[in-house]
Design a protein around this motif. Structure first.
Motif, PDB file in Angstrom:
ATOM      1  N   ARG A   1     -66.558   9.370   3.004  1.00 58.25           N
ATOM      2  CA  ARG A   1     -65.823   9.563   1.745  1.00 58.25           C
ATOM      3  C   ARG A   1     -65.512  11.040   1.507  1.00 58.25           C
ATOM      4  O   ARG A   1     -64.426  11.388   1.022  1.00 58.25           O
ATOM      5  CB  ARG A   1     -66.603   8.987   0.564  1.00 58.25           C
ATOM      6  CG  ARG A   1     -66.602   7.474   0.559  1.00 58.25           C
ATOM      7  CD  ARG A   1     -66.875   6.874  -0.805  1.00 58.25           C
ATOM      8  NE  ARG A   1     -67.010   5.429  -0.697  1.00 58.25           N
ATOM      9  CZ  ARG A   1     -65.998   4.583  -0.583  1.00 58.25           C
ATOM     10  NH1 ARG A   1     -64.757   5.026  -0.575  1.00 58.25           N
ATOM     11  NH2 ARG A   1     -66.207   3.284  -0.491  1.00 58.25           N
TER      12      ARG A   1
ATOM     13  N   LEU B   1     -62.617  11.945   3.804  1.00 58.88           N
ATOM     14  CA  LEU B   1     -61.390  11.352   3.278  1.00 58.88           C
ATOM     15  C   LEU B   1     -60.878  12.161   2.078  1.00 58.88           C
ATOM     16  O   LEU B   1     -59.683  12.460   1.990  1.00 58.88           O
ATOM     17  CB  LEU B   1     -61.638   9.889   2.879  1.00 58.88           C
ATOM     18  CG  LEU B   1     -60.448   9.128   2.324  1.00 58.88           C
ATOM     19  CD1 LEU B   1     -59.332   9.029   3.354  1.00 58.88           C
ATOM     20  CD2 LEU B   1     -60.878   7.728   1.880  1.00 58.88           C
TER      21      LEU B   1
ATOM     22  N   LYS C   1     -57.280  14.220   1.863  1.00 58.83           N
ATOM     23  CA  LYS C   1     -56.275  13.906   0.847  1.00 58.83           C
ATOM     24  C   LYS C   1     -56.035  15.063  -0.119  1.00 58.83           C
ATOM     25  O   LYS C   1     -54.888  15.299  -0.520  1.00 58.83           O
ATOM     26  CB  LYS C   1     -56.699  12.664   0.049  1.00 58.83           C
ATOM     27  CG  LYS C   1     -56.525  11.373   0.798  1.00 58.83           C
ATOM     28  CD  LYS C   1     -56.942  10.205  -0.087  1.00 58.83           C
ATOM     29  CE  LYS C   1     -56.482   8.879   0.483  1.00 58.83           C
ATOM     30  NZ  LYS C   1     -56.848   7.770  -0.426  1.00 58.83           N
TER      31      LYS C   1
ATOM     32  N   GLN D   1     -55.837   6.875   7.389  1.00 55.87           N
ATOM     33  CA  GLN D   1     -55.771   5.417   7.549  1.00 55.87           C
ATOM     34  C   GLN D   1     -57.033   4.880   8.217  1.00 55.87           C
ATOM     35  O   GLN D   1     -57.573   3.844   7.811  1.00 55.87           O
ATOM     36  CB  GLN D   1     -54.546   5.021   8.372  1.00 55.87           C
ATOM     37  CG  GLN D   1     -53.250   5.118   7.608  1.00 55.87           C
ATOM     38  CD  GLN D   1     -52.058   4.704   8.454  1.00 55.87           C
ATOM     39  OE1 GLN D   1     -52.122   4.640   9.677  1.00 55.87           O
ATOM     40  NE2 GLN D   1     -50.957   4.412   7.784  1.00 55.87           N
TER      41      GLN D   1
ATOM     42  N   GLU E   1     -59.954   5.014   5.668  1.00 58.80           N
ATOM     43  CA  GLU E   1     -59.796   3.985   4.636  1.00 58.80           C
ATOM     44  C   GLU E   1     -60.130   2.612   5.181  1.00 58.80           C
ATOM     45  O   GLU E   1     -60.767   1.797   4.516  1.00 58.80           O
ATOM     46  CB  GLU E   1     -58.384   4.026   4.051  1.00 58.80           C
ATOM     47  CG  GLU E   1     -58.163   5.218   3.144  1.00 58.80           C
ATOM     48  CD  GLU E   1     -56.750   5.348   2.612  1.00 58.80           C
ATOM     49  OE1 GLU E   1     -55.809   4.796   3.231  1.00 58.80           O
ATOM     50  OE2 GLU E   1     -56.579   6.031   1.581  1.00 58.80           O
ATOM     51  N   SER E   2     -59.736   2.345   6.434  1.00 60.93           N
ATOM     52  CA  SER E   2     -60.039   1.065   7.073  1.00 60.93           C
ATOM     53  C   SER E   2     -61.549   0.905   7.273  1.00 60.93           C
ATOM     54  O   SER E   2     -62.118  -0.137   6.952  1.00 60.93           O
ATOM     55  CB  SER E   2     -59.314   0.971   8.423  1.00 60.93           C
ATOM     56  OG  SER E   2     -59.709  -0.192   9.109  1.00 60.93           O
TER      57      SER E   2
ATOM     58  N   SER F   1     -63.294   0.305   3.990  1.00 60.09           N
ATOM     59  CA  SER F   1     -63.029  -1.021   3.414  1.00 60.09           C
ATOM     60  C   SER F   1     -63.835  -2.106   4.133  1.00 60.09           C
ATOM     61  O   SER F   1     -64.091  -3.158   3.565  1.00 60.09           O
ATOM     62  CB  SER F   1     -61.539  -1.351   3.474  1.00 60.09           C
ATOM     63  OG  SER F   1     -61.135  -1.628   4.800  1.00 60.09           O
TER      64      SER F   1
END
Length: 158
Positions: free
Chosen positions: A15, A18, A22, A63, A66-67, A70
């Motif tokens: 996290r 990520l 971003k 991407q 995030e995958s 999830s």
């Protein structure tokens, strides 16, 4: 969807990466592209092409993270009552039966594994041999040089 086990620390690290991609890296590369574009002819503009390549890498990594996030199932070992049994997330002290050498490993997900930090993948031969065993048990690990026996000295939930 297949759930992938992950420790609390592993999830926090992904996290954080990520968030950095971003909030810092993506805006920086967009600004680099705009600056390079202002230099004119894009065909022979190395800075523009380098920035676009960097942007592709950043977007791909976003991407991927995030995958992974999830699909992860976060396991907090500190909430599991101590039973002396080895499972995902546990920290295990093992001793080589022949030499007596001791080593401590935490069993983690594939993305978290780092032997320098004594974190081994749940899918590694050592972890597979240890999972399900208890303190005092002997685990046999198949290696290219033959089988090595380890005694499980201690299991911690840290």
């Amino acid at each position: 969807m297949k759930r992938v086990p992950m420790t609390v620390g592993g999830e926090l690290a992904l996290r954080a990466e990520l968030d950095r991609l971003k909030s810092k890296d993506r805006p920086r590369v967009i600004a680099d592209i705009a600056t390079a574009r202002a230099h004119g002819d894009l065909k022979e503009n190395a800075e523009y092409h380098a920035a676009r390549e960097q942007q592709g890498f950043i977007e791909g990594r976003i991407q991927e993270l995030e995958s992974k996030l999830s699909q992860c199932q976060v396991i907090d070992v500190t909430t599991i009552p101590h039973s002396g049994k080895v499972f995902f997330g546990a920290t295990v002290l093992i001793a080589n039966v022949d030499s007596g050498d001791e080593v401590r490993y935490q069993i983690v997900g594939d993305d978290e594994a780092d032997i320098k930090l004594s974190k081994i993948s749940v899918n590694s031969p050592i972890a597979r041999a240890l999972i399900g065993k208890e303190e005092g048990d002997i685990a046999c690990v198949a290696t290219p040089g033959g089988e090595i026996e380890y005694e499980i000295v201690e299991v911690k939930h840290i």
